[in-house]
Scaffold this motif. Structure first.
Motif, short mmCIF file in Angstrom:
data_model
loop_
_atom_site.label_atom_id
_atom_site.label_comp_id
_atom_site.label_asym_id
_atom_site.label_seq_id
_atom_site.Cartn_x
_atom_site.Cartn_y
_atom_site.Cartn_z
N TRP A 48 35.00 32.74 23.06
CA TRP A 48 35.00 34.01 23.78
C TRP A 48 35.12 33.74 25.28
N ALA A 49 35.78 34.66 25.98
CA ALA A 49 35.95 34.46 27.42
C ALA A 49 35.93 35.80 28.15
N GLN A 50 35.64 35.72 29.44
CA GLN A 50 35.70 36.88 30.32
C GLN A 50 36.52 36.51 31.54
N SER A 51 37.53 37.34 31.82
CA SER A 51 38.37 37.12 32.99
C SER A 51 37.93 38.06 34.10
N ASN A 52 37.55 37.47 35.24
CA ASN A 52 37.04 38.25 36.36
C ASN A 52 38.13 38.45 37.42
N VAL A 53 38.31 39.68 37.83
CA VAL A 53 39.26 40.03 38.88
C VAL A 53 38.48 40.50 40.09
N THR A 54 38.73 39.88 41.23
CA THR A 54 38.10 40.30 42.47
C THR A 54 39.13 41.03 43.32
N LEU A 55 38.76 42.22 43.78
CA LEU A 55 39.64 43.02 44.65
C LEU A 55 38.89 43.30 45.94
N ARG A 56 39.50 42.94 47.05
CA ARG A 56 38.88 43.18 48.35
C ARG A 56 39.83 44.03 49.21
N THR A 57 39.27 45.06 49.84
CA THR A 57 40.06 45.90 50.73
C THR A 57 39.27 46.18 52.01
N THR A 58 39.96 46.10 53.10
CA THR A 58 39.31 46.36 54.40
C THR A 58 39.49 47.81 54.83
N GLU A 59 40.20 48.60 53.99
CA GLU A 59 40.39 50.03 54.27
C GLU A 59 40.14 50.81 52.99
N THR A 101 47.59 34.30 23.33
CA THR A 101 47.54 33.03 22.62
C THR A 101 46.70 33.22 21.36
N GLY A 102 46.50 32.15 20.60
CA GLY A 102 45.85 32.28 19.30
C GLY A 102 44.54 33.04 19.30
N GLY A 103 44.44 34.06 18.44
CA GLY A 103 43.19 34.77 18.20
C GLY A 103 42.69 35.67 19.30
N VAL A 104 43.51 35.99 20.31
CA VAL A 104 43.05 36.81 21.43
C VAL A 104 42.96 38.28 21.00
N ASN A 105 41.78 38.85 21.17
CA ASN A 105 41.58 40.28 20.93
C ASN A 105 40.43 40.78 21.79
N SER A 106 40.54 42.01 22.26
CA SER A 106 39.59 42.55 23.24
C SER A 106 38.22 42.81 22.64
N THR A 107 37.19 42.53 23.46
CA THR A 107 35.82 42.86 23.07
C THR A 107 35.15 43.78 24.10
N GLY A 108 35.94 44.25 25.11
CA GLY A 108 35.36 45.18 26.08
C GLY A 108 35.85 44.89 27.49
N SER A 109 35.38 45.72 28.44
CA SER A 109 35.72 45.57 29.85
C SER A 109 34.69 46.29 30.69
N TRP A 110 34.67 45.99 31.99
CA TRP A 110 33.80 46.70 32.91
C TRP A 110 34.33 46.56 34.33
N ARG A 111 33.74 47.33 35.27
CA ARG A 111 34.10 47.26 36.69
C ARG A 111 32.85 47.57 37.50
N SER A 112 32.82 47.11 38.74
CA SER A 112 31.65 47.34 39.59
C SER A 112 31.67 48.72 40.24
N LEU A 113 32.83 49.37 40.30
CA LEU A 113 32.95 50.72 40.85
C LEU A 113 32.48 51.74 39.81
N PRO A 114 32.15 52.95 40.24
CA PRO A 114 31.62 53.96 39.30
C PRO A 114 32.58 54.22 38.13
#
Length: 242
Positions: free
Chosen positions: A130-141, A155-168
């Motif tokens: 199992w893995a979690q891919s983290n995306v960081t987004l930074r904006t100055t405006e 790739t082999g056996g990849v299927n989603s188990t969920g997602s989340w974000r730090s914004l509302p």
């Protein structure tokens, strides 16, 4: 018989004898021909084994040298005599491959564009299943529109188990689907909502086949509209992960 009479007869016989000169010469010639010292040719001695091996080696080297000369001469058109044979250029297939150029979705995109920056990394708490891919987004405006897409190579056996974000959560619509060989996570800012300046996180979670997973085919893109109305677009690739 008296001695005088015997001596007379011997003289008479000697005077009557005439030697056969031709026969004597023939005998002398036969005797000379049978004498090795007189110039007879002796049969050759068999060559020693090491001499035969050395001779065979020299012959083989001569054949190889002749073959090399023939190959070189075949490619000589007379324009470059005495020069070296030019080697064929290395294949450029690697530089033209899709992997070398990167995913089509990243064409023309960089990790930073104006006030916007993004980066992707696999969470260190991922495991062989199992893995979690983290995306960081930074904006100055502040942003009045934003769409973030995380693409995980199927790739082999990849299927989603969920997602989340730090914004509302109410500020975004979220979708997950398979498209073009990727598991695609998409977060879209709802109309009338705003993303404040700062650093924000988006994450996709998924199972995969047992073992180390190569995440070099995964990437993230973000398209935004700044509060001023100017657009910005960024993209980044992931590295290897467990």
């Amino acid at each position: 018989m008296k001695d005088e009479e015997l001596a007379g007869r011997l003289r008479e016989a000697a005077e009557a004898h005439r030697p056969d000169r031709a026969r004597m010469l023939a005998r002398i010639e036969r005797g000379t021909a049978g004498d090795p010292a007189a110039g007879a040719v002796r049969p050759p001695r068999p060559a020693r084994p090491w001499l035969r091996v050395a001779g065979a080696t020299v012959a083989v080297c001569g054949v190889l040298a002749a073959g090399a000369f023939a190959v070189t001469s075949a490619g000589d058109d007379g324009a470059g005599r005495g020069g070296q044979v030019a080697a064929a250029p290395a294949s450029r297939a690697a530089s033209a491959s899709p992997t070398a150029k990167g995913p089509a979705g990243l064409a023309g995109l960089r990790p930073e564009d104006g006030p916007l920056w993004t980066g992707g990394v696999v969470d260190p708490h991922s495991n062989p299943y199992w893995a979690q891919s983290n995306v960081t987004l930074r904006t100055t405006e502040p942003l009045s529109a934003l769409t973030v897409e995380l693409r995980v190579a199927a790739t082999g056996g990849v299927n989603s188990t969920g997602s989340w974000r730090s914004l509302p959560e109410p500020d975004f619509t979220v979708s997950v689907n398979e498209s073009g060989g990727y598991l695609v996570y998409r977060w879209t800012l709802r109309p009338g909502r705003t993303v404040p300046a700062g650093t924000h996180t988006f994450a996709g979670q998924y199972n995969h086949a047992e073992g180390d997973r190569d995440a070099t085919g995964d990437y993230v893109t973000a398209h935004a509209v700044r509060a001023s109305g100017a657009e910005a677009a960024v993209g980044d690739r992931f590295g290897r992960s467990r």
